[in-house]
Design a protein around this motif. Structure first.
Motif, PDB file in Angstrom:
ATOM      1  N   MET A   1     -10.734  -2.882  36.073  1.00 54.73           N
ATOM      2  CA  MET A   1     -10.872  -2.710  34.616  1.00 54.73           C
ATOM      3  C   MET A   1     -11.092  -1.225  34.296  1.00 54.73           C
ATOM      4  N   SER A   2     -10.382  -0.702  33.286  1.00 57.62           N
ATOM      5  CA  SER A   2     -10.560   0.714  32.940  1.00 57.62           C
ATOM      6  C   SER A   2     -11.906   0.903  32.238  1.00 57.62           C
ATOM      7  N   CYS A   3     -12.386   2.176  32.212  1.00 57.41           N
ATOM      8  CA  CYS A   3     -13.648   2.477  31.522  1.00 57.41           C
ATOM      9  C   CYS A   3     -13.537   2.081  30.065  1.00 57.41           C
ATOM     10  N   MET A   4     -12.364   2.346  29.501  1.00 58.00           N
ATOM     11  CA  MET A   4     -12.157   2.097  28.078  1.00 58.00           C
ATOM     12  C   MET A   4     -12.365   0.621  27.752  1.00 58.00           C
ATOM     13  N   SER A   5     -11.720  -0.279  28.575  1.00 60.42           N
ATOM     14  CA  SER A   5     -11.843  -1.685  28.229  1.00 60.42           C
ATOM     15  C   SER A   5     -13.257  -2.187  28.501  1.00 60.42           C
ATOM     16  N   ARG A   6     -13.928  -1.619  29.519  1.00 59.03           N
ATOM     17  CA  ARG A   6     -15.309  -2.008  29.773  1.00 59.03           C
ATOM     18  C   ARG A   6     -16.187  -1.619  28.588  1.00 59.03           C
ATOM     19  N   HIS A   7     -15.917  -0.411  28.058  1.00 58.73           N
ATOM     20  CA  HIS A   7     -16.684   0.073  26.916  1.00 58.73           C
ATOM     21  C   HIS A   7     -16.539  -0.880  25.723  1.00 58.73           C
ATOM     22  N   TYR A   8     -15.262  -1.267  25.426  1.00 61.17           N
ATOM     23  CA  TYR A   8     -15.067  -2.135  24.269  1.00 61.17           C
ATOM     24  C   TYR A   8     -15.670  -3.506  24.493  1.00 61.17           C
ATOM     25  N   GLU A   9     -15.635  -3.983  25.777  1.00 60.48           N
ATOM     26  CA  GLU A   9     -16.256  -5.273  26.052  1.00 60.48           C
ATOM     27  C   GLU A   9     -17.745  -5.229  25.749  1.00 60.48           C
ATOM     28  N   THR A  10     -18.413  -4.095  26.119  1.00 64.46           N
ATOM     29  CA  THR A  10     -19.850  -3.972  25.867  1.00 64.46           C
ATOM     30  C   THR A  10     -20.120  -4.038  24.373  1.00 64.46           C
ATOM     31  N   GLN A  11     -19.281  -3.318  23.587  1.00 63.38           N
ATOM     32  CA  GLN A  11     -19.494  -3.303  22.146  1.00 63.38           C
ATOM     33  C   GLN A  11     -19.314  -4.705  21.573  1.00 63.38           C
ATOM     34  N   ASP A  12     -18.243  -5.391  22.021  1.00 58.58           N
ATOM     35  CA  ASP A  12     -18.003  -6.750  21.551  1.00 58.58           C
ATOM     36  C   ASP A  12     -19.153  -7.662  21.927  1.00 58.58           C
ATOM     37  N   TYR A  13     -19.699  -7.441  23.110  1.00 59.80           N
ATOM     38  CA  TYR A  13     -20.789  -8.272  23.603  1.00 59.80           C
ATOM     39  C   TYR A  13     -21.975  -8.228  22.619  1.00 59.80           C
ATOM     40  N   TYR A  14     -22.397  -7.014  22.226  1.00 61.03           N
ATOM     41  CA  TYR A  14     -23.555  -6.913  21.316  1.00 61.03           C
ATOM     42  C   TYR A  14     -23.206  -7.416  19.917  1.00 61.03           C
ATOM     43  N   PHE A  15     -21.977  -7.182  19.494  1.00 59.28           N
ATOM     44  CA  PHE A  15     -21.544  -7.643  18.178  1.00 59.28           C
ATOM     45  C   PHE A  15     -21.579  -9.172  18.136  1.00 59.28           C
ATOM     46  N   GLU A  16     -21.011  -9.801  19.180  1.00 58.05           N
ATOM     47  CA  GLU A  16     -20.966 -11.265  19.238  1.00 58.05           C
ATOM     48  C   GLU A  16     -22.370 -11.848  19.372  1.00 58.05           C
ATOM     49  N   LEU A  17     -23.196 -11.179  20.186  1.00 64.98           N
ATOM     50  CA  LEU A  17     -24.562 -11.666  20.395  1.00 64.98           C
ATOM     51  C   LEU A  17     -25.346 -11.648  19.078  1.00 64.98           C
ATOM     52  N   ALA A  18     -25.161 -10.582  18.296  1.00 71.08           N
ATOM     53  CA  ALA A  18     -25.849 -10.483  17.002  1.00 71.08           C
ATOM     54  C   ALA A  18     -25.403 -11.637  16.108  1.00 71.08           C
ATOM     55  N   LYS A  19     -24.111 -11.901  16.100  1.00 72.66           N
ATOM     56  CA  LYS A  19     -23.573 -12.997  15.261  1.00 72.66           C
ATOM     57  C   LYS A  19     -24.177 -14.328  15.694  1.00 72.66           C
ATOM     58  N   GLN A  20     -24.150 -14.554  17.008  1.00 72.28           N
ATOM     59  CA  GLN A  20     -24.668 -15.824  17.550  1.00 72.28           C
ATOM     60  C   GLN A  20     -26.124 -16.038  17.181  1.00 72.28           C
ATOM     61  N   LYS A  21     -26.908 -14.946  17.241  1.00 73.59           N
ATOM     62  CA  LYS A  21     -28.356 -15.077  17.032  1.00 73.59           C
ATOM     63  C   LYS A  21     -28.734 -14.950  15.564  1.00 73.59           C
ATOM     64  N   GLY A  22     -27.761 -14.743  14.699  1.00 78.08           N
ATOM     65  CA  GLY A  22     -28.030 -14.694  13.256  1.00 78.08           C
ATOM     66  C   GLY A  22     -28.590 -13.355  12.787  1.00 78.08           C
ATOM     67  N   PHE A  23     -28.364 -12.278  13.547  1.00 76.00           N
ATOM     68  CA  PHE A  23     -28.803 -10.949  13.111  1.00 76.00           C
ATOM     69  C   PHE A  23     -27.702 -10.270  12.304  1.00 76.00           C
ATOM     70  N   ASN A  24     -28.116  -9.487  11.304  1.00 73.95           N
ATOM     71  CA  ASN A  24     -27.143  -8.868  10.404  1.00 73.95           C
ATOM     72  C   ASN A  24     -26.400  -7.688  11.026  1.00 73.95           C
ATOM     73  N   ALA A  25     -26.868  -7.165  12.157  1.00 73.34           N
ATOM     74  CA  ALA A  25     -26.176  -6.038  12.798  1.00 73.34           C
ATOM     75  C   ALA A  25     -26.533  -5.986  14.273  1.00 73.34           C
ATOM     76  N   ARG A  26     -25.662  -5.342  15.049  1.00 68.43           N
ATOM     77  CA  ARG A  26     -25.893  -5.205  16.487  1.00 68.43           C
ATOM     78  C   ARG A  26     -27.011  -4.213  16.803  1.00 68.43           C
ATOM     79  N   SER A  27     -27.357  -3.365  15.795  1.00 73.71           N
ATOM     80  CA  SER A  27     -28.410  -2.347  15.996  1.00 73.71           C
ATOM     81  C   SER A  27     -29.716  -2.971  16.479  1.00 73.71           C
ATOM     82  N   VAL A  28     -29.924  -4.241  16.129  1.00 65.31           N
ATOM     83  CA  VAL A  28     -31.179  -4.907  16.468  1.00 65.31           C
ATOM     84  C   VAL A  28     -31.485  -4.819  17.964  1.00 65.31           C
ATOM     85  N   PHE A  29     -30.422  -4.812  18.797  1.00 66.25           N
ATOM     86  CA  PHE A  29     -30.670  -4.816  20.242  1.00 66.25           C
ATOM     87  C   PHE A  29     -31.209  -3.484  20.736  1.00 66.25           C
TER      88      PHE A  29
END
Ligand SMILES: C[S@@+](CC[C@H](N)C(=O)[O-])C[C@H]1O[C@@H](n2cnc3c(N)ncnc32)[C@H](O)[C@@H]1O
Length: 205
Positions: A1-29
């Motif tokens: 996996m390239s660094c770029m795709s790993r980076h975007y996966e990390t961002q998606d991970y926090y974005f999705e996690l915030a959505k799942q947990k009902g937080f208004n933004a990923r900043s919470v983490f």
């Protein structure tokens, strides 16, 4: 996996996690990492959240301070009612110190145990300019702290690190006994943002 795709996966991970947990933004983490490591916010604390929109910090702070604590937040954008009894918000520009002070005094007569600022300028992509704008906003937050933070209170600031950083750090050191620099994992690796944990407010410089 390239660094770029790993980076975007990390961002998606926090974005999705915030959505799942009902937080208004990923900043919470980012705040959660700070809290897990340093335990700065305590039950019953009275907290000011600067640049609070869309409200993820407010959501988690509400649970940490509990029913006898209080969180007040403001932003230039209106934060939707979160339905939390111990949270109040208002709309103001941190550059308008008089308006901010008037609104705070309308909501509370107590100084804050903690001031947290996740404030960020609209970024232009020109790193030096964006970093300088971040410093200017943080200078306003420091002024706000000087009138509204309890002696011995703490402050958490997000800042874009750049050439003016050391000068600002020196200013902070005049008002706080100890400063730590923290880069959360949830923070974008390529971003210059860091958090400054400012402990034990001692006095106006
Ligand atoms: C990264 S967001 C904050 C996210 C928030 N901590 C959360 O958890 O939902 C940064 C915020 O700073 C606010 N901001 C930028 N300039 C401001 C100013 N001059 N006065 C007040 N808020 C400002 C923006 O409107 C934006 O909502």
């Amino acid at each position: 996996m390239s660094c770029m795709s790993r980076h975007y996966e990390t961002q998606d991970y926090y974005f999705e996690l915030a959505k799942q947990k009902g937080f208004n933004a990923r900043s919470v983490f980012k705040l959660q990492e700070i809290q897990e490591k340093y335990r700065i916010i305590k039950k019953n604390h009275h907290v000011l959240d600067v640049g609070c929109f869309p409200g993820s910090f407010l959501q988690i702070l509400s649970t940490w301070v509990g029913k006898d604590g209080q969180v007040i937040g403001f932003d230039i954008k209106k934060t939707k009612d979160l339905g939390l009894d111990n949270v109040k918000t208002f709309v103001a520009d941190v550059n308008d110190a008089e308006e901010v002070q008037k609104q705070i005094k309308g909501l509370t007569s107590k100084n804050f145990n903690i001031i947290i600022s996740d404030i960020a300028p609209n970024t232009t992509g020109t790193a030096d300019y964006d970093q300088y704008q971040s410093i200017l906003l943080n200078e306003k937050v420091l002024k706000l702290a000087q009138s509204n933070l309890c002696l011995g209170g703490d402050m958490i600031l997000k800042i874009f690190q750049g050439s003016d950083f050391n000068e600002f750090l020196a200013k902070l050191k005049k008002s706080f006994k100890k400063i730590k620099i923290f880069k959360p994992k949830a923070s974008r690796a390529r971003s210059s943002e860091i958090y400054l944990l400012c402990y034990n407010f001692k006095r106006k410089p």
